[in-house]
Design a protein around this motif. Structure first.
Motif, PDB file in Angstrom:
ATOM      1  N   UNK A   1       0.844  -1.211   0.000  1.00 35.56           N
ATOM      2  CA  UNK A   1       0.000   0.000   0.000  1.00 35.56           C
ATOM      3  C   UNK A   1       0.867   1.244   0.000  1.00 35.56           C
ATOM      4  N   UNK A   2       1.912   1.250   0.846  1.00 36.62           N
ATOM      5  CA  UNK A   2       2.753   2.445   0.924  1.00 36.62           C
ATOM      6  C   UNK A   2       3.464   2.684  -0.396  1.00 36.62           C
ATOM      7  N   UNK A   3       4.012   1.601  -0.968  1.00 36.81           N
ATOM      8  CA  UNK A   3       4.688   1.757  -2.255  1.00 36.81           C
ATOM      9  C   UNK A   3       3.696   2.228  -3.304  1.00 36.81           C
TER      10      UNK A   3
ATOM     11  N   UNK B   1       0.993   3.863  -2.858  1.00 39.03           N
ATOM     12  CA  UNK B   1       0.599   5.250  -2.604  1.00 39.03           C
ATOM     13  C   UNK B   1       1.567   6.205  -3.277  1.00 39.03           C
ATOM     14  N   UNK B   2       2.855   5.940  -3.081  1.00 34.24           N
ATOM     15  CA  UNK B   2       3.835   6.832  -3.710  1.00 34.24           C
ATOM     16  C   UNK B   2       3.695   6.797  -5.214  1.00 34.24           C
ATOM     17  N   UNK B   3       3.544   5.572  -5.776  1.00 35.39           N
ATOM     18  CA  UNK B   3       3.427   5.496  -7.228  1.00 35.39           C
ATOM     19  C   UNK B   3       2.184   6.227  -7.704  1.00 35.39           C
ATOM     20  N   UNK B   4       1.081   6.079  -6.933  1.00 36.89           N
ATOM     21  CA  UNK B   4      -0.147   6.791  -7.299  1.00 36.89           C
ATOM     22  C   UNK B   4       0.079   8.292  -7.296  1.00 36.89           C
ATOM     23  N   UNK B   5       0.746   8.773  -6.250  1.00 35.47           N
ATOM     24  CA  UNK B   5       0.981  10.209  -6.148  1.00 35.47           C
ATOM     25  C   UNK B   5       1.869  10.676  -7.285  1.00 35.47           C
TER      26      UNK B   5
ATOM     27  N   UNK C   1      -0.145  10.744 -10.526  1.00 37.71           N
ATOM     28  CA  UNK C   1      -1.083  11.855 -10.656  1.00 37.71           C
ATOM     29  C   UNK C   1      -0.350  13.169 -10.867  1.00 37.71           C
TER      30      UNK C   1
END
Lengths: 341, 320, 292
Positions: free
Chosen positions: B39-41, B43-47, B50
């Motif tokens: 999830x943390x990884x 999250x960063x990729x999602x951010x 975007x």
């Protein structure tokens, strides 16, 4: 956590998760210039009307328009109306209504100087940084009998982009070609780099910085300066008359405004003898086609309230009540809300 | 393994292989723990995705010149963040230097017996309360208290030591110095709290052994306790630096938002995060894409700093 | 007969500042006191400012009344307190389990694995994430798809800010649990899950709690992300999917107003926020102390 607590929390979450159905709720965002007035209007309107609540959050004209285009708010507010490009992006689904108006004032901090007159040739130069000391001959000539100190001028401008900057710089660019060629007009402009030019955020930041720095000059909204008791300069208009803010100078300046088809008008350099040089309308943007007919009706009621009872509140908060002719035009244009494209 | 028979009938065996349910629970736990990491990884990729998507138009139009120009002019479509990169690094390093000295000192002060236990608990809670104060309030405190307080100090430093680069300009109000002061105070609770935990976790035996060998209190602290708690203290510094890099509202109110590059701490400056805070609300079109580009640069700086930090800690471990 | 060896010199037990070691030790104490007091000065200054400017307005009216407009007298911010508590609760629900599980992953389950190294690195990078970008990210992810600002989006933005801090401090706390304890549990036949749940996590609880409280404290006062996710409301909370008031945005709005009433309320709200976080801090330490 004990199961009963978890169960209660879950039940509450489910109950709150569904959107409320009883009230008609309108949400708007945008300019901070009229925010105090809108807050007063919306609170009063919600209290008077049955089942309608209106909320408004100031976050900047540009952000408000973005929200409006993204359809996450019901209406928006902007100091710079809406450009043709943005109206096209909204698919033409936008009714621009000027709701109120205000003045922008030049504030200063000169201990012992109760009144200051700034000529038309002087104040753009101060903001450009070409006039650097208070006892400059050109300032002294306009203020006979006033003891101007031999201190350097510290110019305080907005650090965040804002409609107030847009209106001030539009005026300065109209008055002074050197200013137009240099920083130009915009919500955020490249002010000349100088040790004597300082930036502070929002109206309160600019005012606080000016008040803390002897020999400082800055700009802010008239309402803010009046309610905080900050000294304001008189500015010379195109007709050569020094006008103070707060009288009918602003109303006179805006009376000559010519609106285009989208109800936009910018008065960057009024020529009436009694006009205050920097006055501006501010707009609310409503949709032409609305899915919910109750919301459309609520919005029309809101505009009606603002044009009638709302204008009475404007002056005490430091805004200019709309001229009667403008009110009638806005009333006519407001019929387009919710009427479909 | 031979099953140990229970001494009395009915009492549970002390040693037994895990039951089927317990094995399933273990599998779920493992899966959940791995999932949390993912999830943390993610999250960063999602951010990054975007923000990168938002930045792409500006990247295409401005290229790497964005990093070399110090002009921010939305009206003419010219954007550059060189001044902001400088301001971000300069202010964060200075703030971390101050906060690390003060934070570790406070941590030592509260855990090594300099203060009565109850007083230490009160002081500790008070420092943690600093962490709760909203960024906006720190900005207001900076404008109403720090800037006026710094004015005479800055005037004196500029008058007498003006030949030194950090004091080379006159103090004008919102500038780097009040920003650094407030930033250091915002980072202090993080460094202090985590360093305290690190120091507290060093077993008492270690400390007593040092005293038993004849160390003075300062030697016990500097040569035994601090090295033992080093990894926790370094972690607190990394977290603190991260906080300093990303601080938005308070710096936007205090740093002066000026696109100039200067060694002087009394000159106005700008950071990437406060540029975002100041310009984002009114931005549209190209300016929004340029701001996303600036955000990407900030993430890249954060990444770079952490790479350096990780390498330093790895060397530390190998050497020590 | 052997000559008796000379009696050993009696050690000099007096502490003399001429001795380098004693000198450096004597310097350390006043130095630490000075630094600690220096760190206390801004703390006292900020708290003094909060108490002097916000204290006079503290009272029941703050909890029961709604924000005033313009020149209205009185008013309170009950809806903002509710909104902040709700959004912090949502943020905790989202970030604390993931953070603790993540910390367990990094510190206990697979600390040397490649995924752990990557996660740890990314966690550190994310701690420097500007709060305004968390708001912009959640705006793009949640607000645009939901079609409106909401408390859920606000809580999600705060969770994004809290998660890295919770995870990294949880990892530190779990690493600090003595290996003997973990080894003993495994040696007694515990599965990893049982060792984690019954031995490691309870032992690491104080450290984890510090991390959670630090994260909550840092997140609760952030106005930038909420401006893009929860907006604001001048009315009581009626649904999680509508714009929601919060103390942080109230302070942001009112502090810039020219009305003394609203400025006073902004200070009172700042004080209220600090007191709420203090209360959560004290309560959770009491609870964890009782458990231990």
């Amino acid at each position: 956590m004990r199961p009963s607590f978890v169960g209660a929390a879950l039940a509450l979450a489910v109950a709150l998760g569904a959107p409320a159905v009883a009230d008609t709720r309108l949400t708007g965002s945008g300019a901070s210039f009229p925010a105090p007035l809108y807050a007063a209007w919306f609170k009063d309107f919600s209290a008077r009307s049955d089942g309608v609540t209106v909320d408004y959050q100031s976050k900047g004209s540009g952000a408000g328009i973005q929200d409006y285009l993204n359809r996450v708010v019901d209406f928006a507010a902007s100091d710079a109306a809406m450009t043709d490009a943005d109206i096209a992006r909204a698919g033409g689904n936008a009714v621009l209504l000027p709701m109120t108006a205000g003045e922008i004032v030049v504030i200063y901090n000169l201990p012992g100087v109760a009144a200051l007159k700034l000529p038309r040739a002087v104040y753009p130069e101060i903001f450009l940084g070409t006039i650097t000391r208070w006892n400059d001959a050109r300032i002294a000539a306009a203020n006979p009998g006033v003891a101007l100190p031999d201190t350097p001028i510290t110019v305080v401008v907005r650090s965040d982009s804002s409609g107030t900057t847009f209106n001030l710089t539009s005026h300065l660019a109209a008055v002074d070609p050197a200013f137009a060629a240099g920083p130009g007009a915009g919500t955020s402009v490249p002010w000349p780099a100088s040790d004597r030019l300082v930036k502070a955020p929002k109206n309160d930041g600019v005012t606080a910085t000016v008040m803390q720095t002897p020999g400082a000059v800055g700009y802010t909204e008239y309402g803010y300066a009046k309610l905080t008791g900050t000294p304001m300069a008189e500015l010379e208009n195109r007709a050569g008359v020094f006008v103070a803010a707060g009288g009918k100078g602003g109303a006179v300046a805006l009376a000559a405004a010519r609106f285009d088809a989208e109800m936009r008008a910018f008065v960057t350099d009024p020529d009436d003898t009694e006009a205050y040089p920097i006055a501006t309308f501010t707009w609310m943007i409503f949709p032409k086609s609305v899915a919910d007919p109750e919301k459309a009706a609520a919005m029309r009621q809101l505009v009606a309230y603002a044009l009638d009872e709302g204008q009475a509140m404007a002056e005490s908060l430091g805004y200019i009540p709309l001229p009667a002719a403008v009110i009638e035009r806005v009333r006519g244009a407001a019929a387009k809300i919710g009427a479909g494209s | 393994m031979k099953r140990v028979e229970p001494a009395e009938a009915g009492s549970r065996p002390v040693f037994r292989p895990p039951s089927a349910g317990e094995v399933v629970a273990d599998r779920i736990f493992h899966a959940g723990a791995h999932a949390a990491g993912v999830v943390v990884v993610g999250l960063l990729f999602g951010i990054v995705a975007k923000i990168g998507l938002g930045a792409w138009p500006a990247v295409r139009q401005l290229g790497l010149g964005f990093l070399g120009s110090a002009v921010w002019d939305p009206g003419r479509g010219e954007f550059g963040v060189l001044a902001e990169i400088w301001g971000t690094l300069y202010s964060s390093c200075l703030a971390l230097a101050i906060a690390s000295v003060l934070g570790v000192a406070v941590a030592i002060f509260l855990t090594q017996g300099f203060l009565d236990d109850r007083l230490a608990a009160v002081f500790r809670t008070a420092i943690e309360m600093l962490a709760a104060i909203p960024s906006v309030v720190f900005g207001l405190w900076g404008i109403t208290v720090v800037i006026p307080a710094l004015r005479p100090v800055a005037a004196a430093l500029h008058a007498h030591l003006g030949w030194l680069p950090p004091f080379a300009t006159a103090f004008s109000g919102p500038s780097l110095a009040p920003g650094v002061v407030v930033l250091a105070i915002m980072v202090l609770p993080t460094v202090a709290a985590i360093s305290q935990d690190a120091l507290r976790r060093v077993p008492d035996r270690t400390r007593e052994a040092a005293f038993g060998l004849g160390a003075t209190r300062s030697e016990a602290i500097t040569r035994v306790m601090l090295p033992a708690a080093a990894s926790g203290i370094l972690a607190s510094l990394v977290l603190g630096f991260g906080r300093a890099l990303g601080e938005t509202m308070a710096l936007a109110m205090l740093i002066g938002n000026s696109g100039r590059i200067s060694w002087s701490v009394f000159a106005p400056a700008n950071t990437l995060a406060s540029l975002l805070a100041s310009q984002f609300p009114e931005a549209s079109g190209t300016e929004t894409a340029a701001l996303m580009y600036a955000a990407t640069v900030l993430l890249a700086i954060s990444l770079g700093v952490n790479v350096v930090g990780t390498l330093v800690m790895a060397c530390n471990r190998k050497a020590g | 007969m052997a000559t008796p060896s000379p009696a050993p010199e009696a050690p000099d037990l007096r502490r003399s500042l001429a001795d380098r070691r004693a000198l450096s030790d004597s310097v350390l104490t006043p130095l630490l006191w000075a630094l600690a007091l220096l760190a206390a000065v801004p703390l006292v200054s900020v708290l003094h400012m909060l108490v002097v400017r916000g204290g006079p307005r503290l009272g029941l009216a703050l909890l029961t009344e709604l924000p005033p407009a313009g020149l209205e007298p009185g008013g309170g911010f009950g809806n903002a307190i509710v909104g902040t508590l709700v959004m912090v609760a949502i943020a905790c629900l989202l970030s604390v389990p993931v953070g603790i599980l993540g910390g367990a992953f990094l510190g206990f389950v697979a600390p040397e694995s490649r995924l752990a190294a990557v996660t740890r690195f990314i966690g550190k990078v994310l701690t420097g994430f500007p709060s305004i970008l968390a708001g912009v990210f959640v705006h793009a992810a949640l607000v645009l798809s939901m079609g409106s600002y909401s408390a859920l989006a606000g809580g999600a933005a705060l969770a994004v800010l809290m998660l890295p801090t919770v995870m990294l401090t949880a990892e530190q706390a779990i690493r600090m649990v003595p290996e003997r304890m973990t080894a003993a549990a495994i040696g007694m036949g515990c599965t990893d899950a049982q060792a984690a749940m019954r031995v490691v996590l309870p032992a690491a609880l104080p450290g984890i709690l510090t991390g959670v409280l630090l994260a909550v404290a840092g997140a609760a006062g952030n106005s930038a992300p909420l401006l893009f996710t929860a907006l604001f409301s001048s009315y009581w909370l009626s649904s999680l999917s509508e714009p929601t008031a919060s103390l942080a945005i109230l302070i942001y709005n009112f502090s810039g107003m020219p009305f003394p009433n609203q400025i006073e309320l902004a200070w009172a709200a700042s004080l209220a926020l600090v007191l709420i976080v203090l209360a959560i801090n004290v309560l959770s330490r009491l609870v964890s102390a009782r458990r231990a």
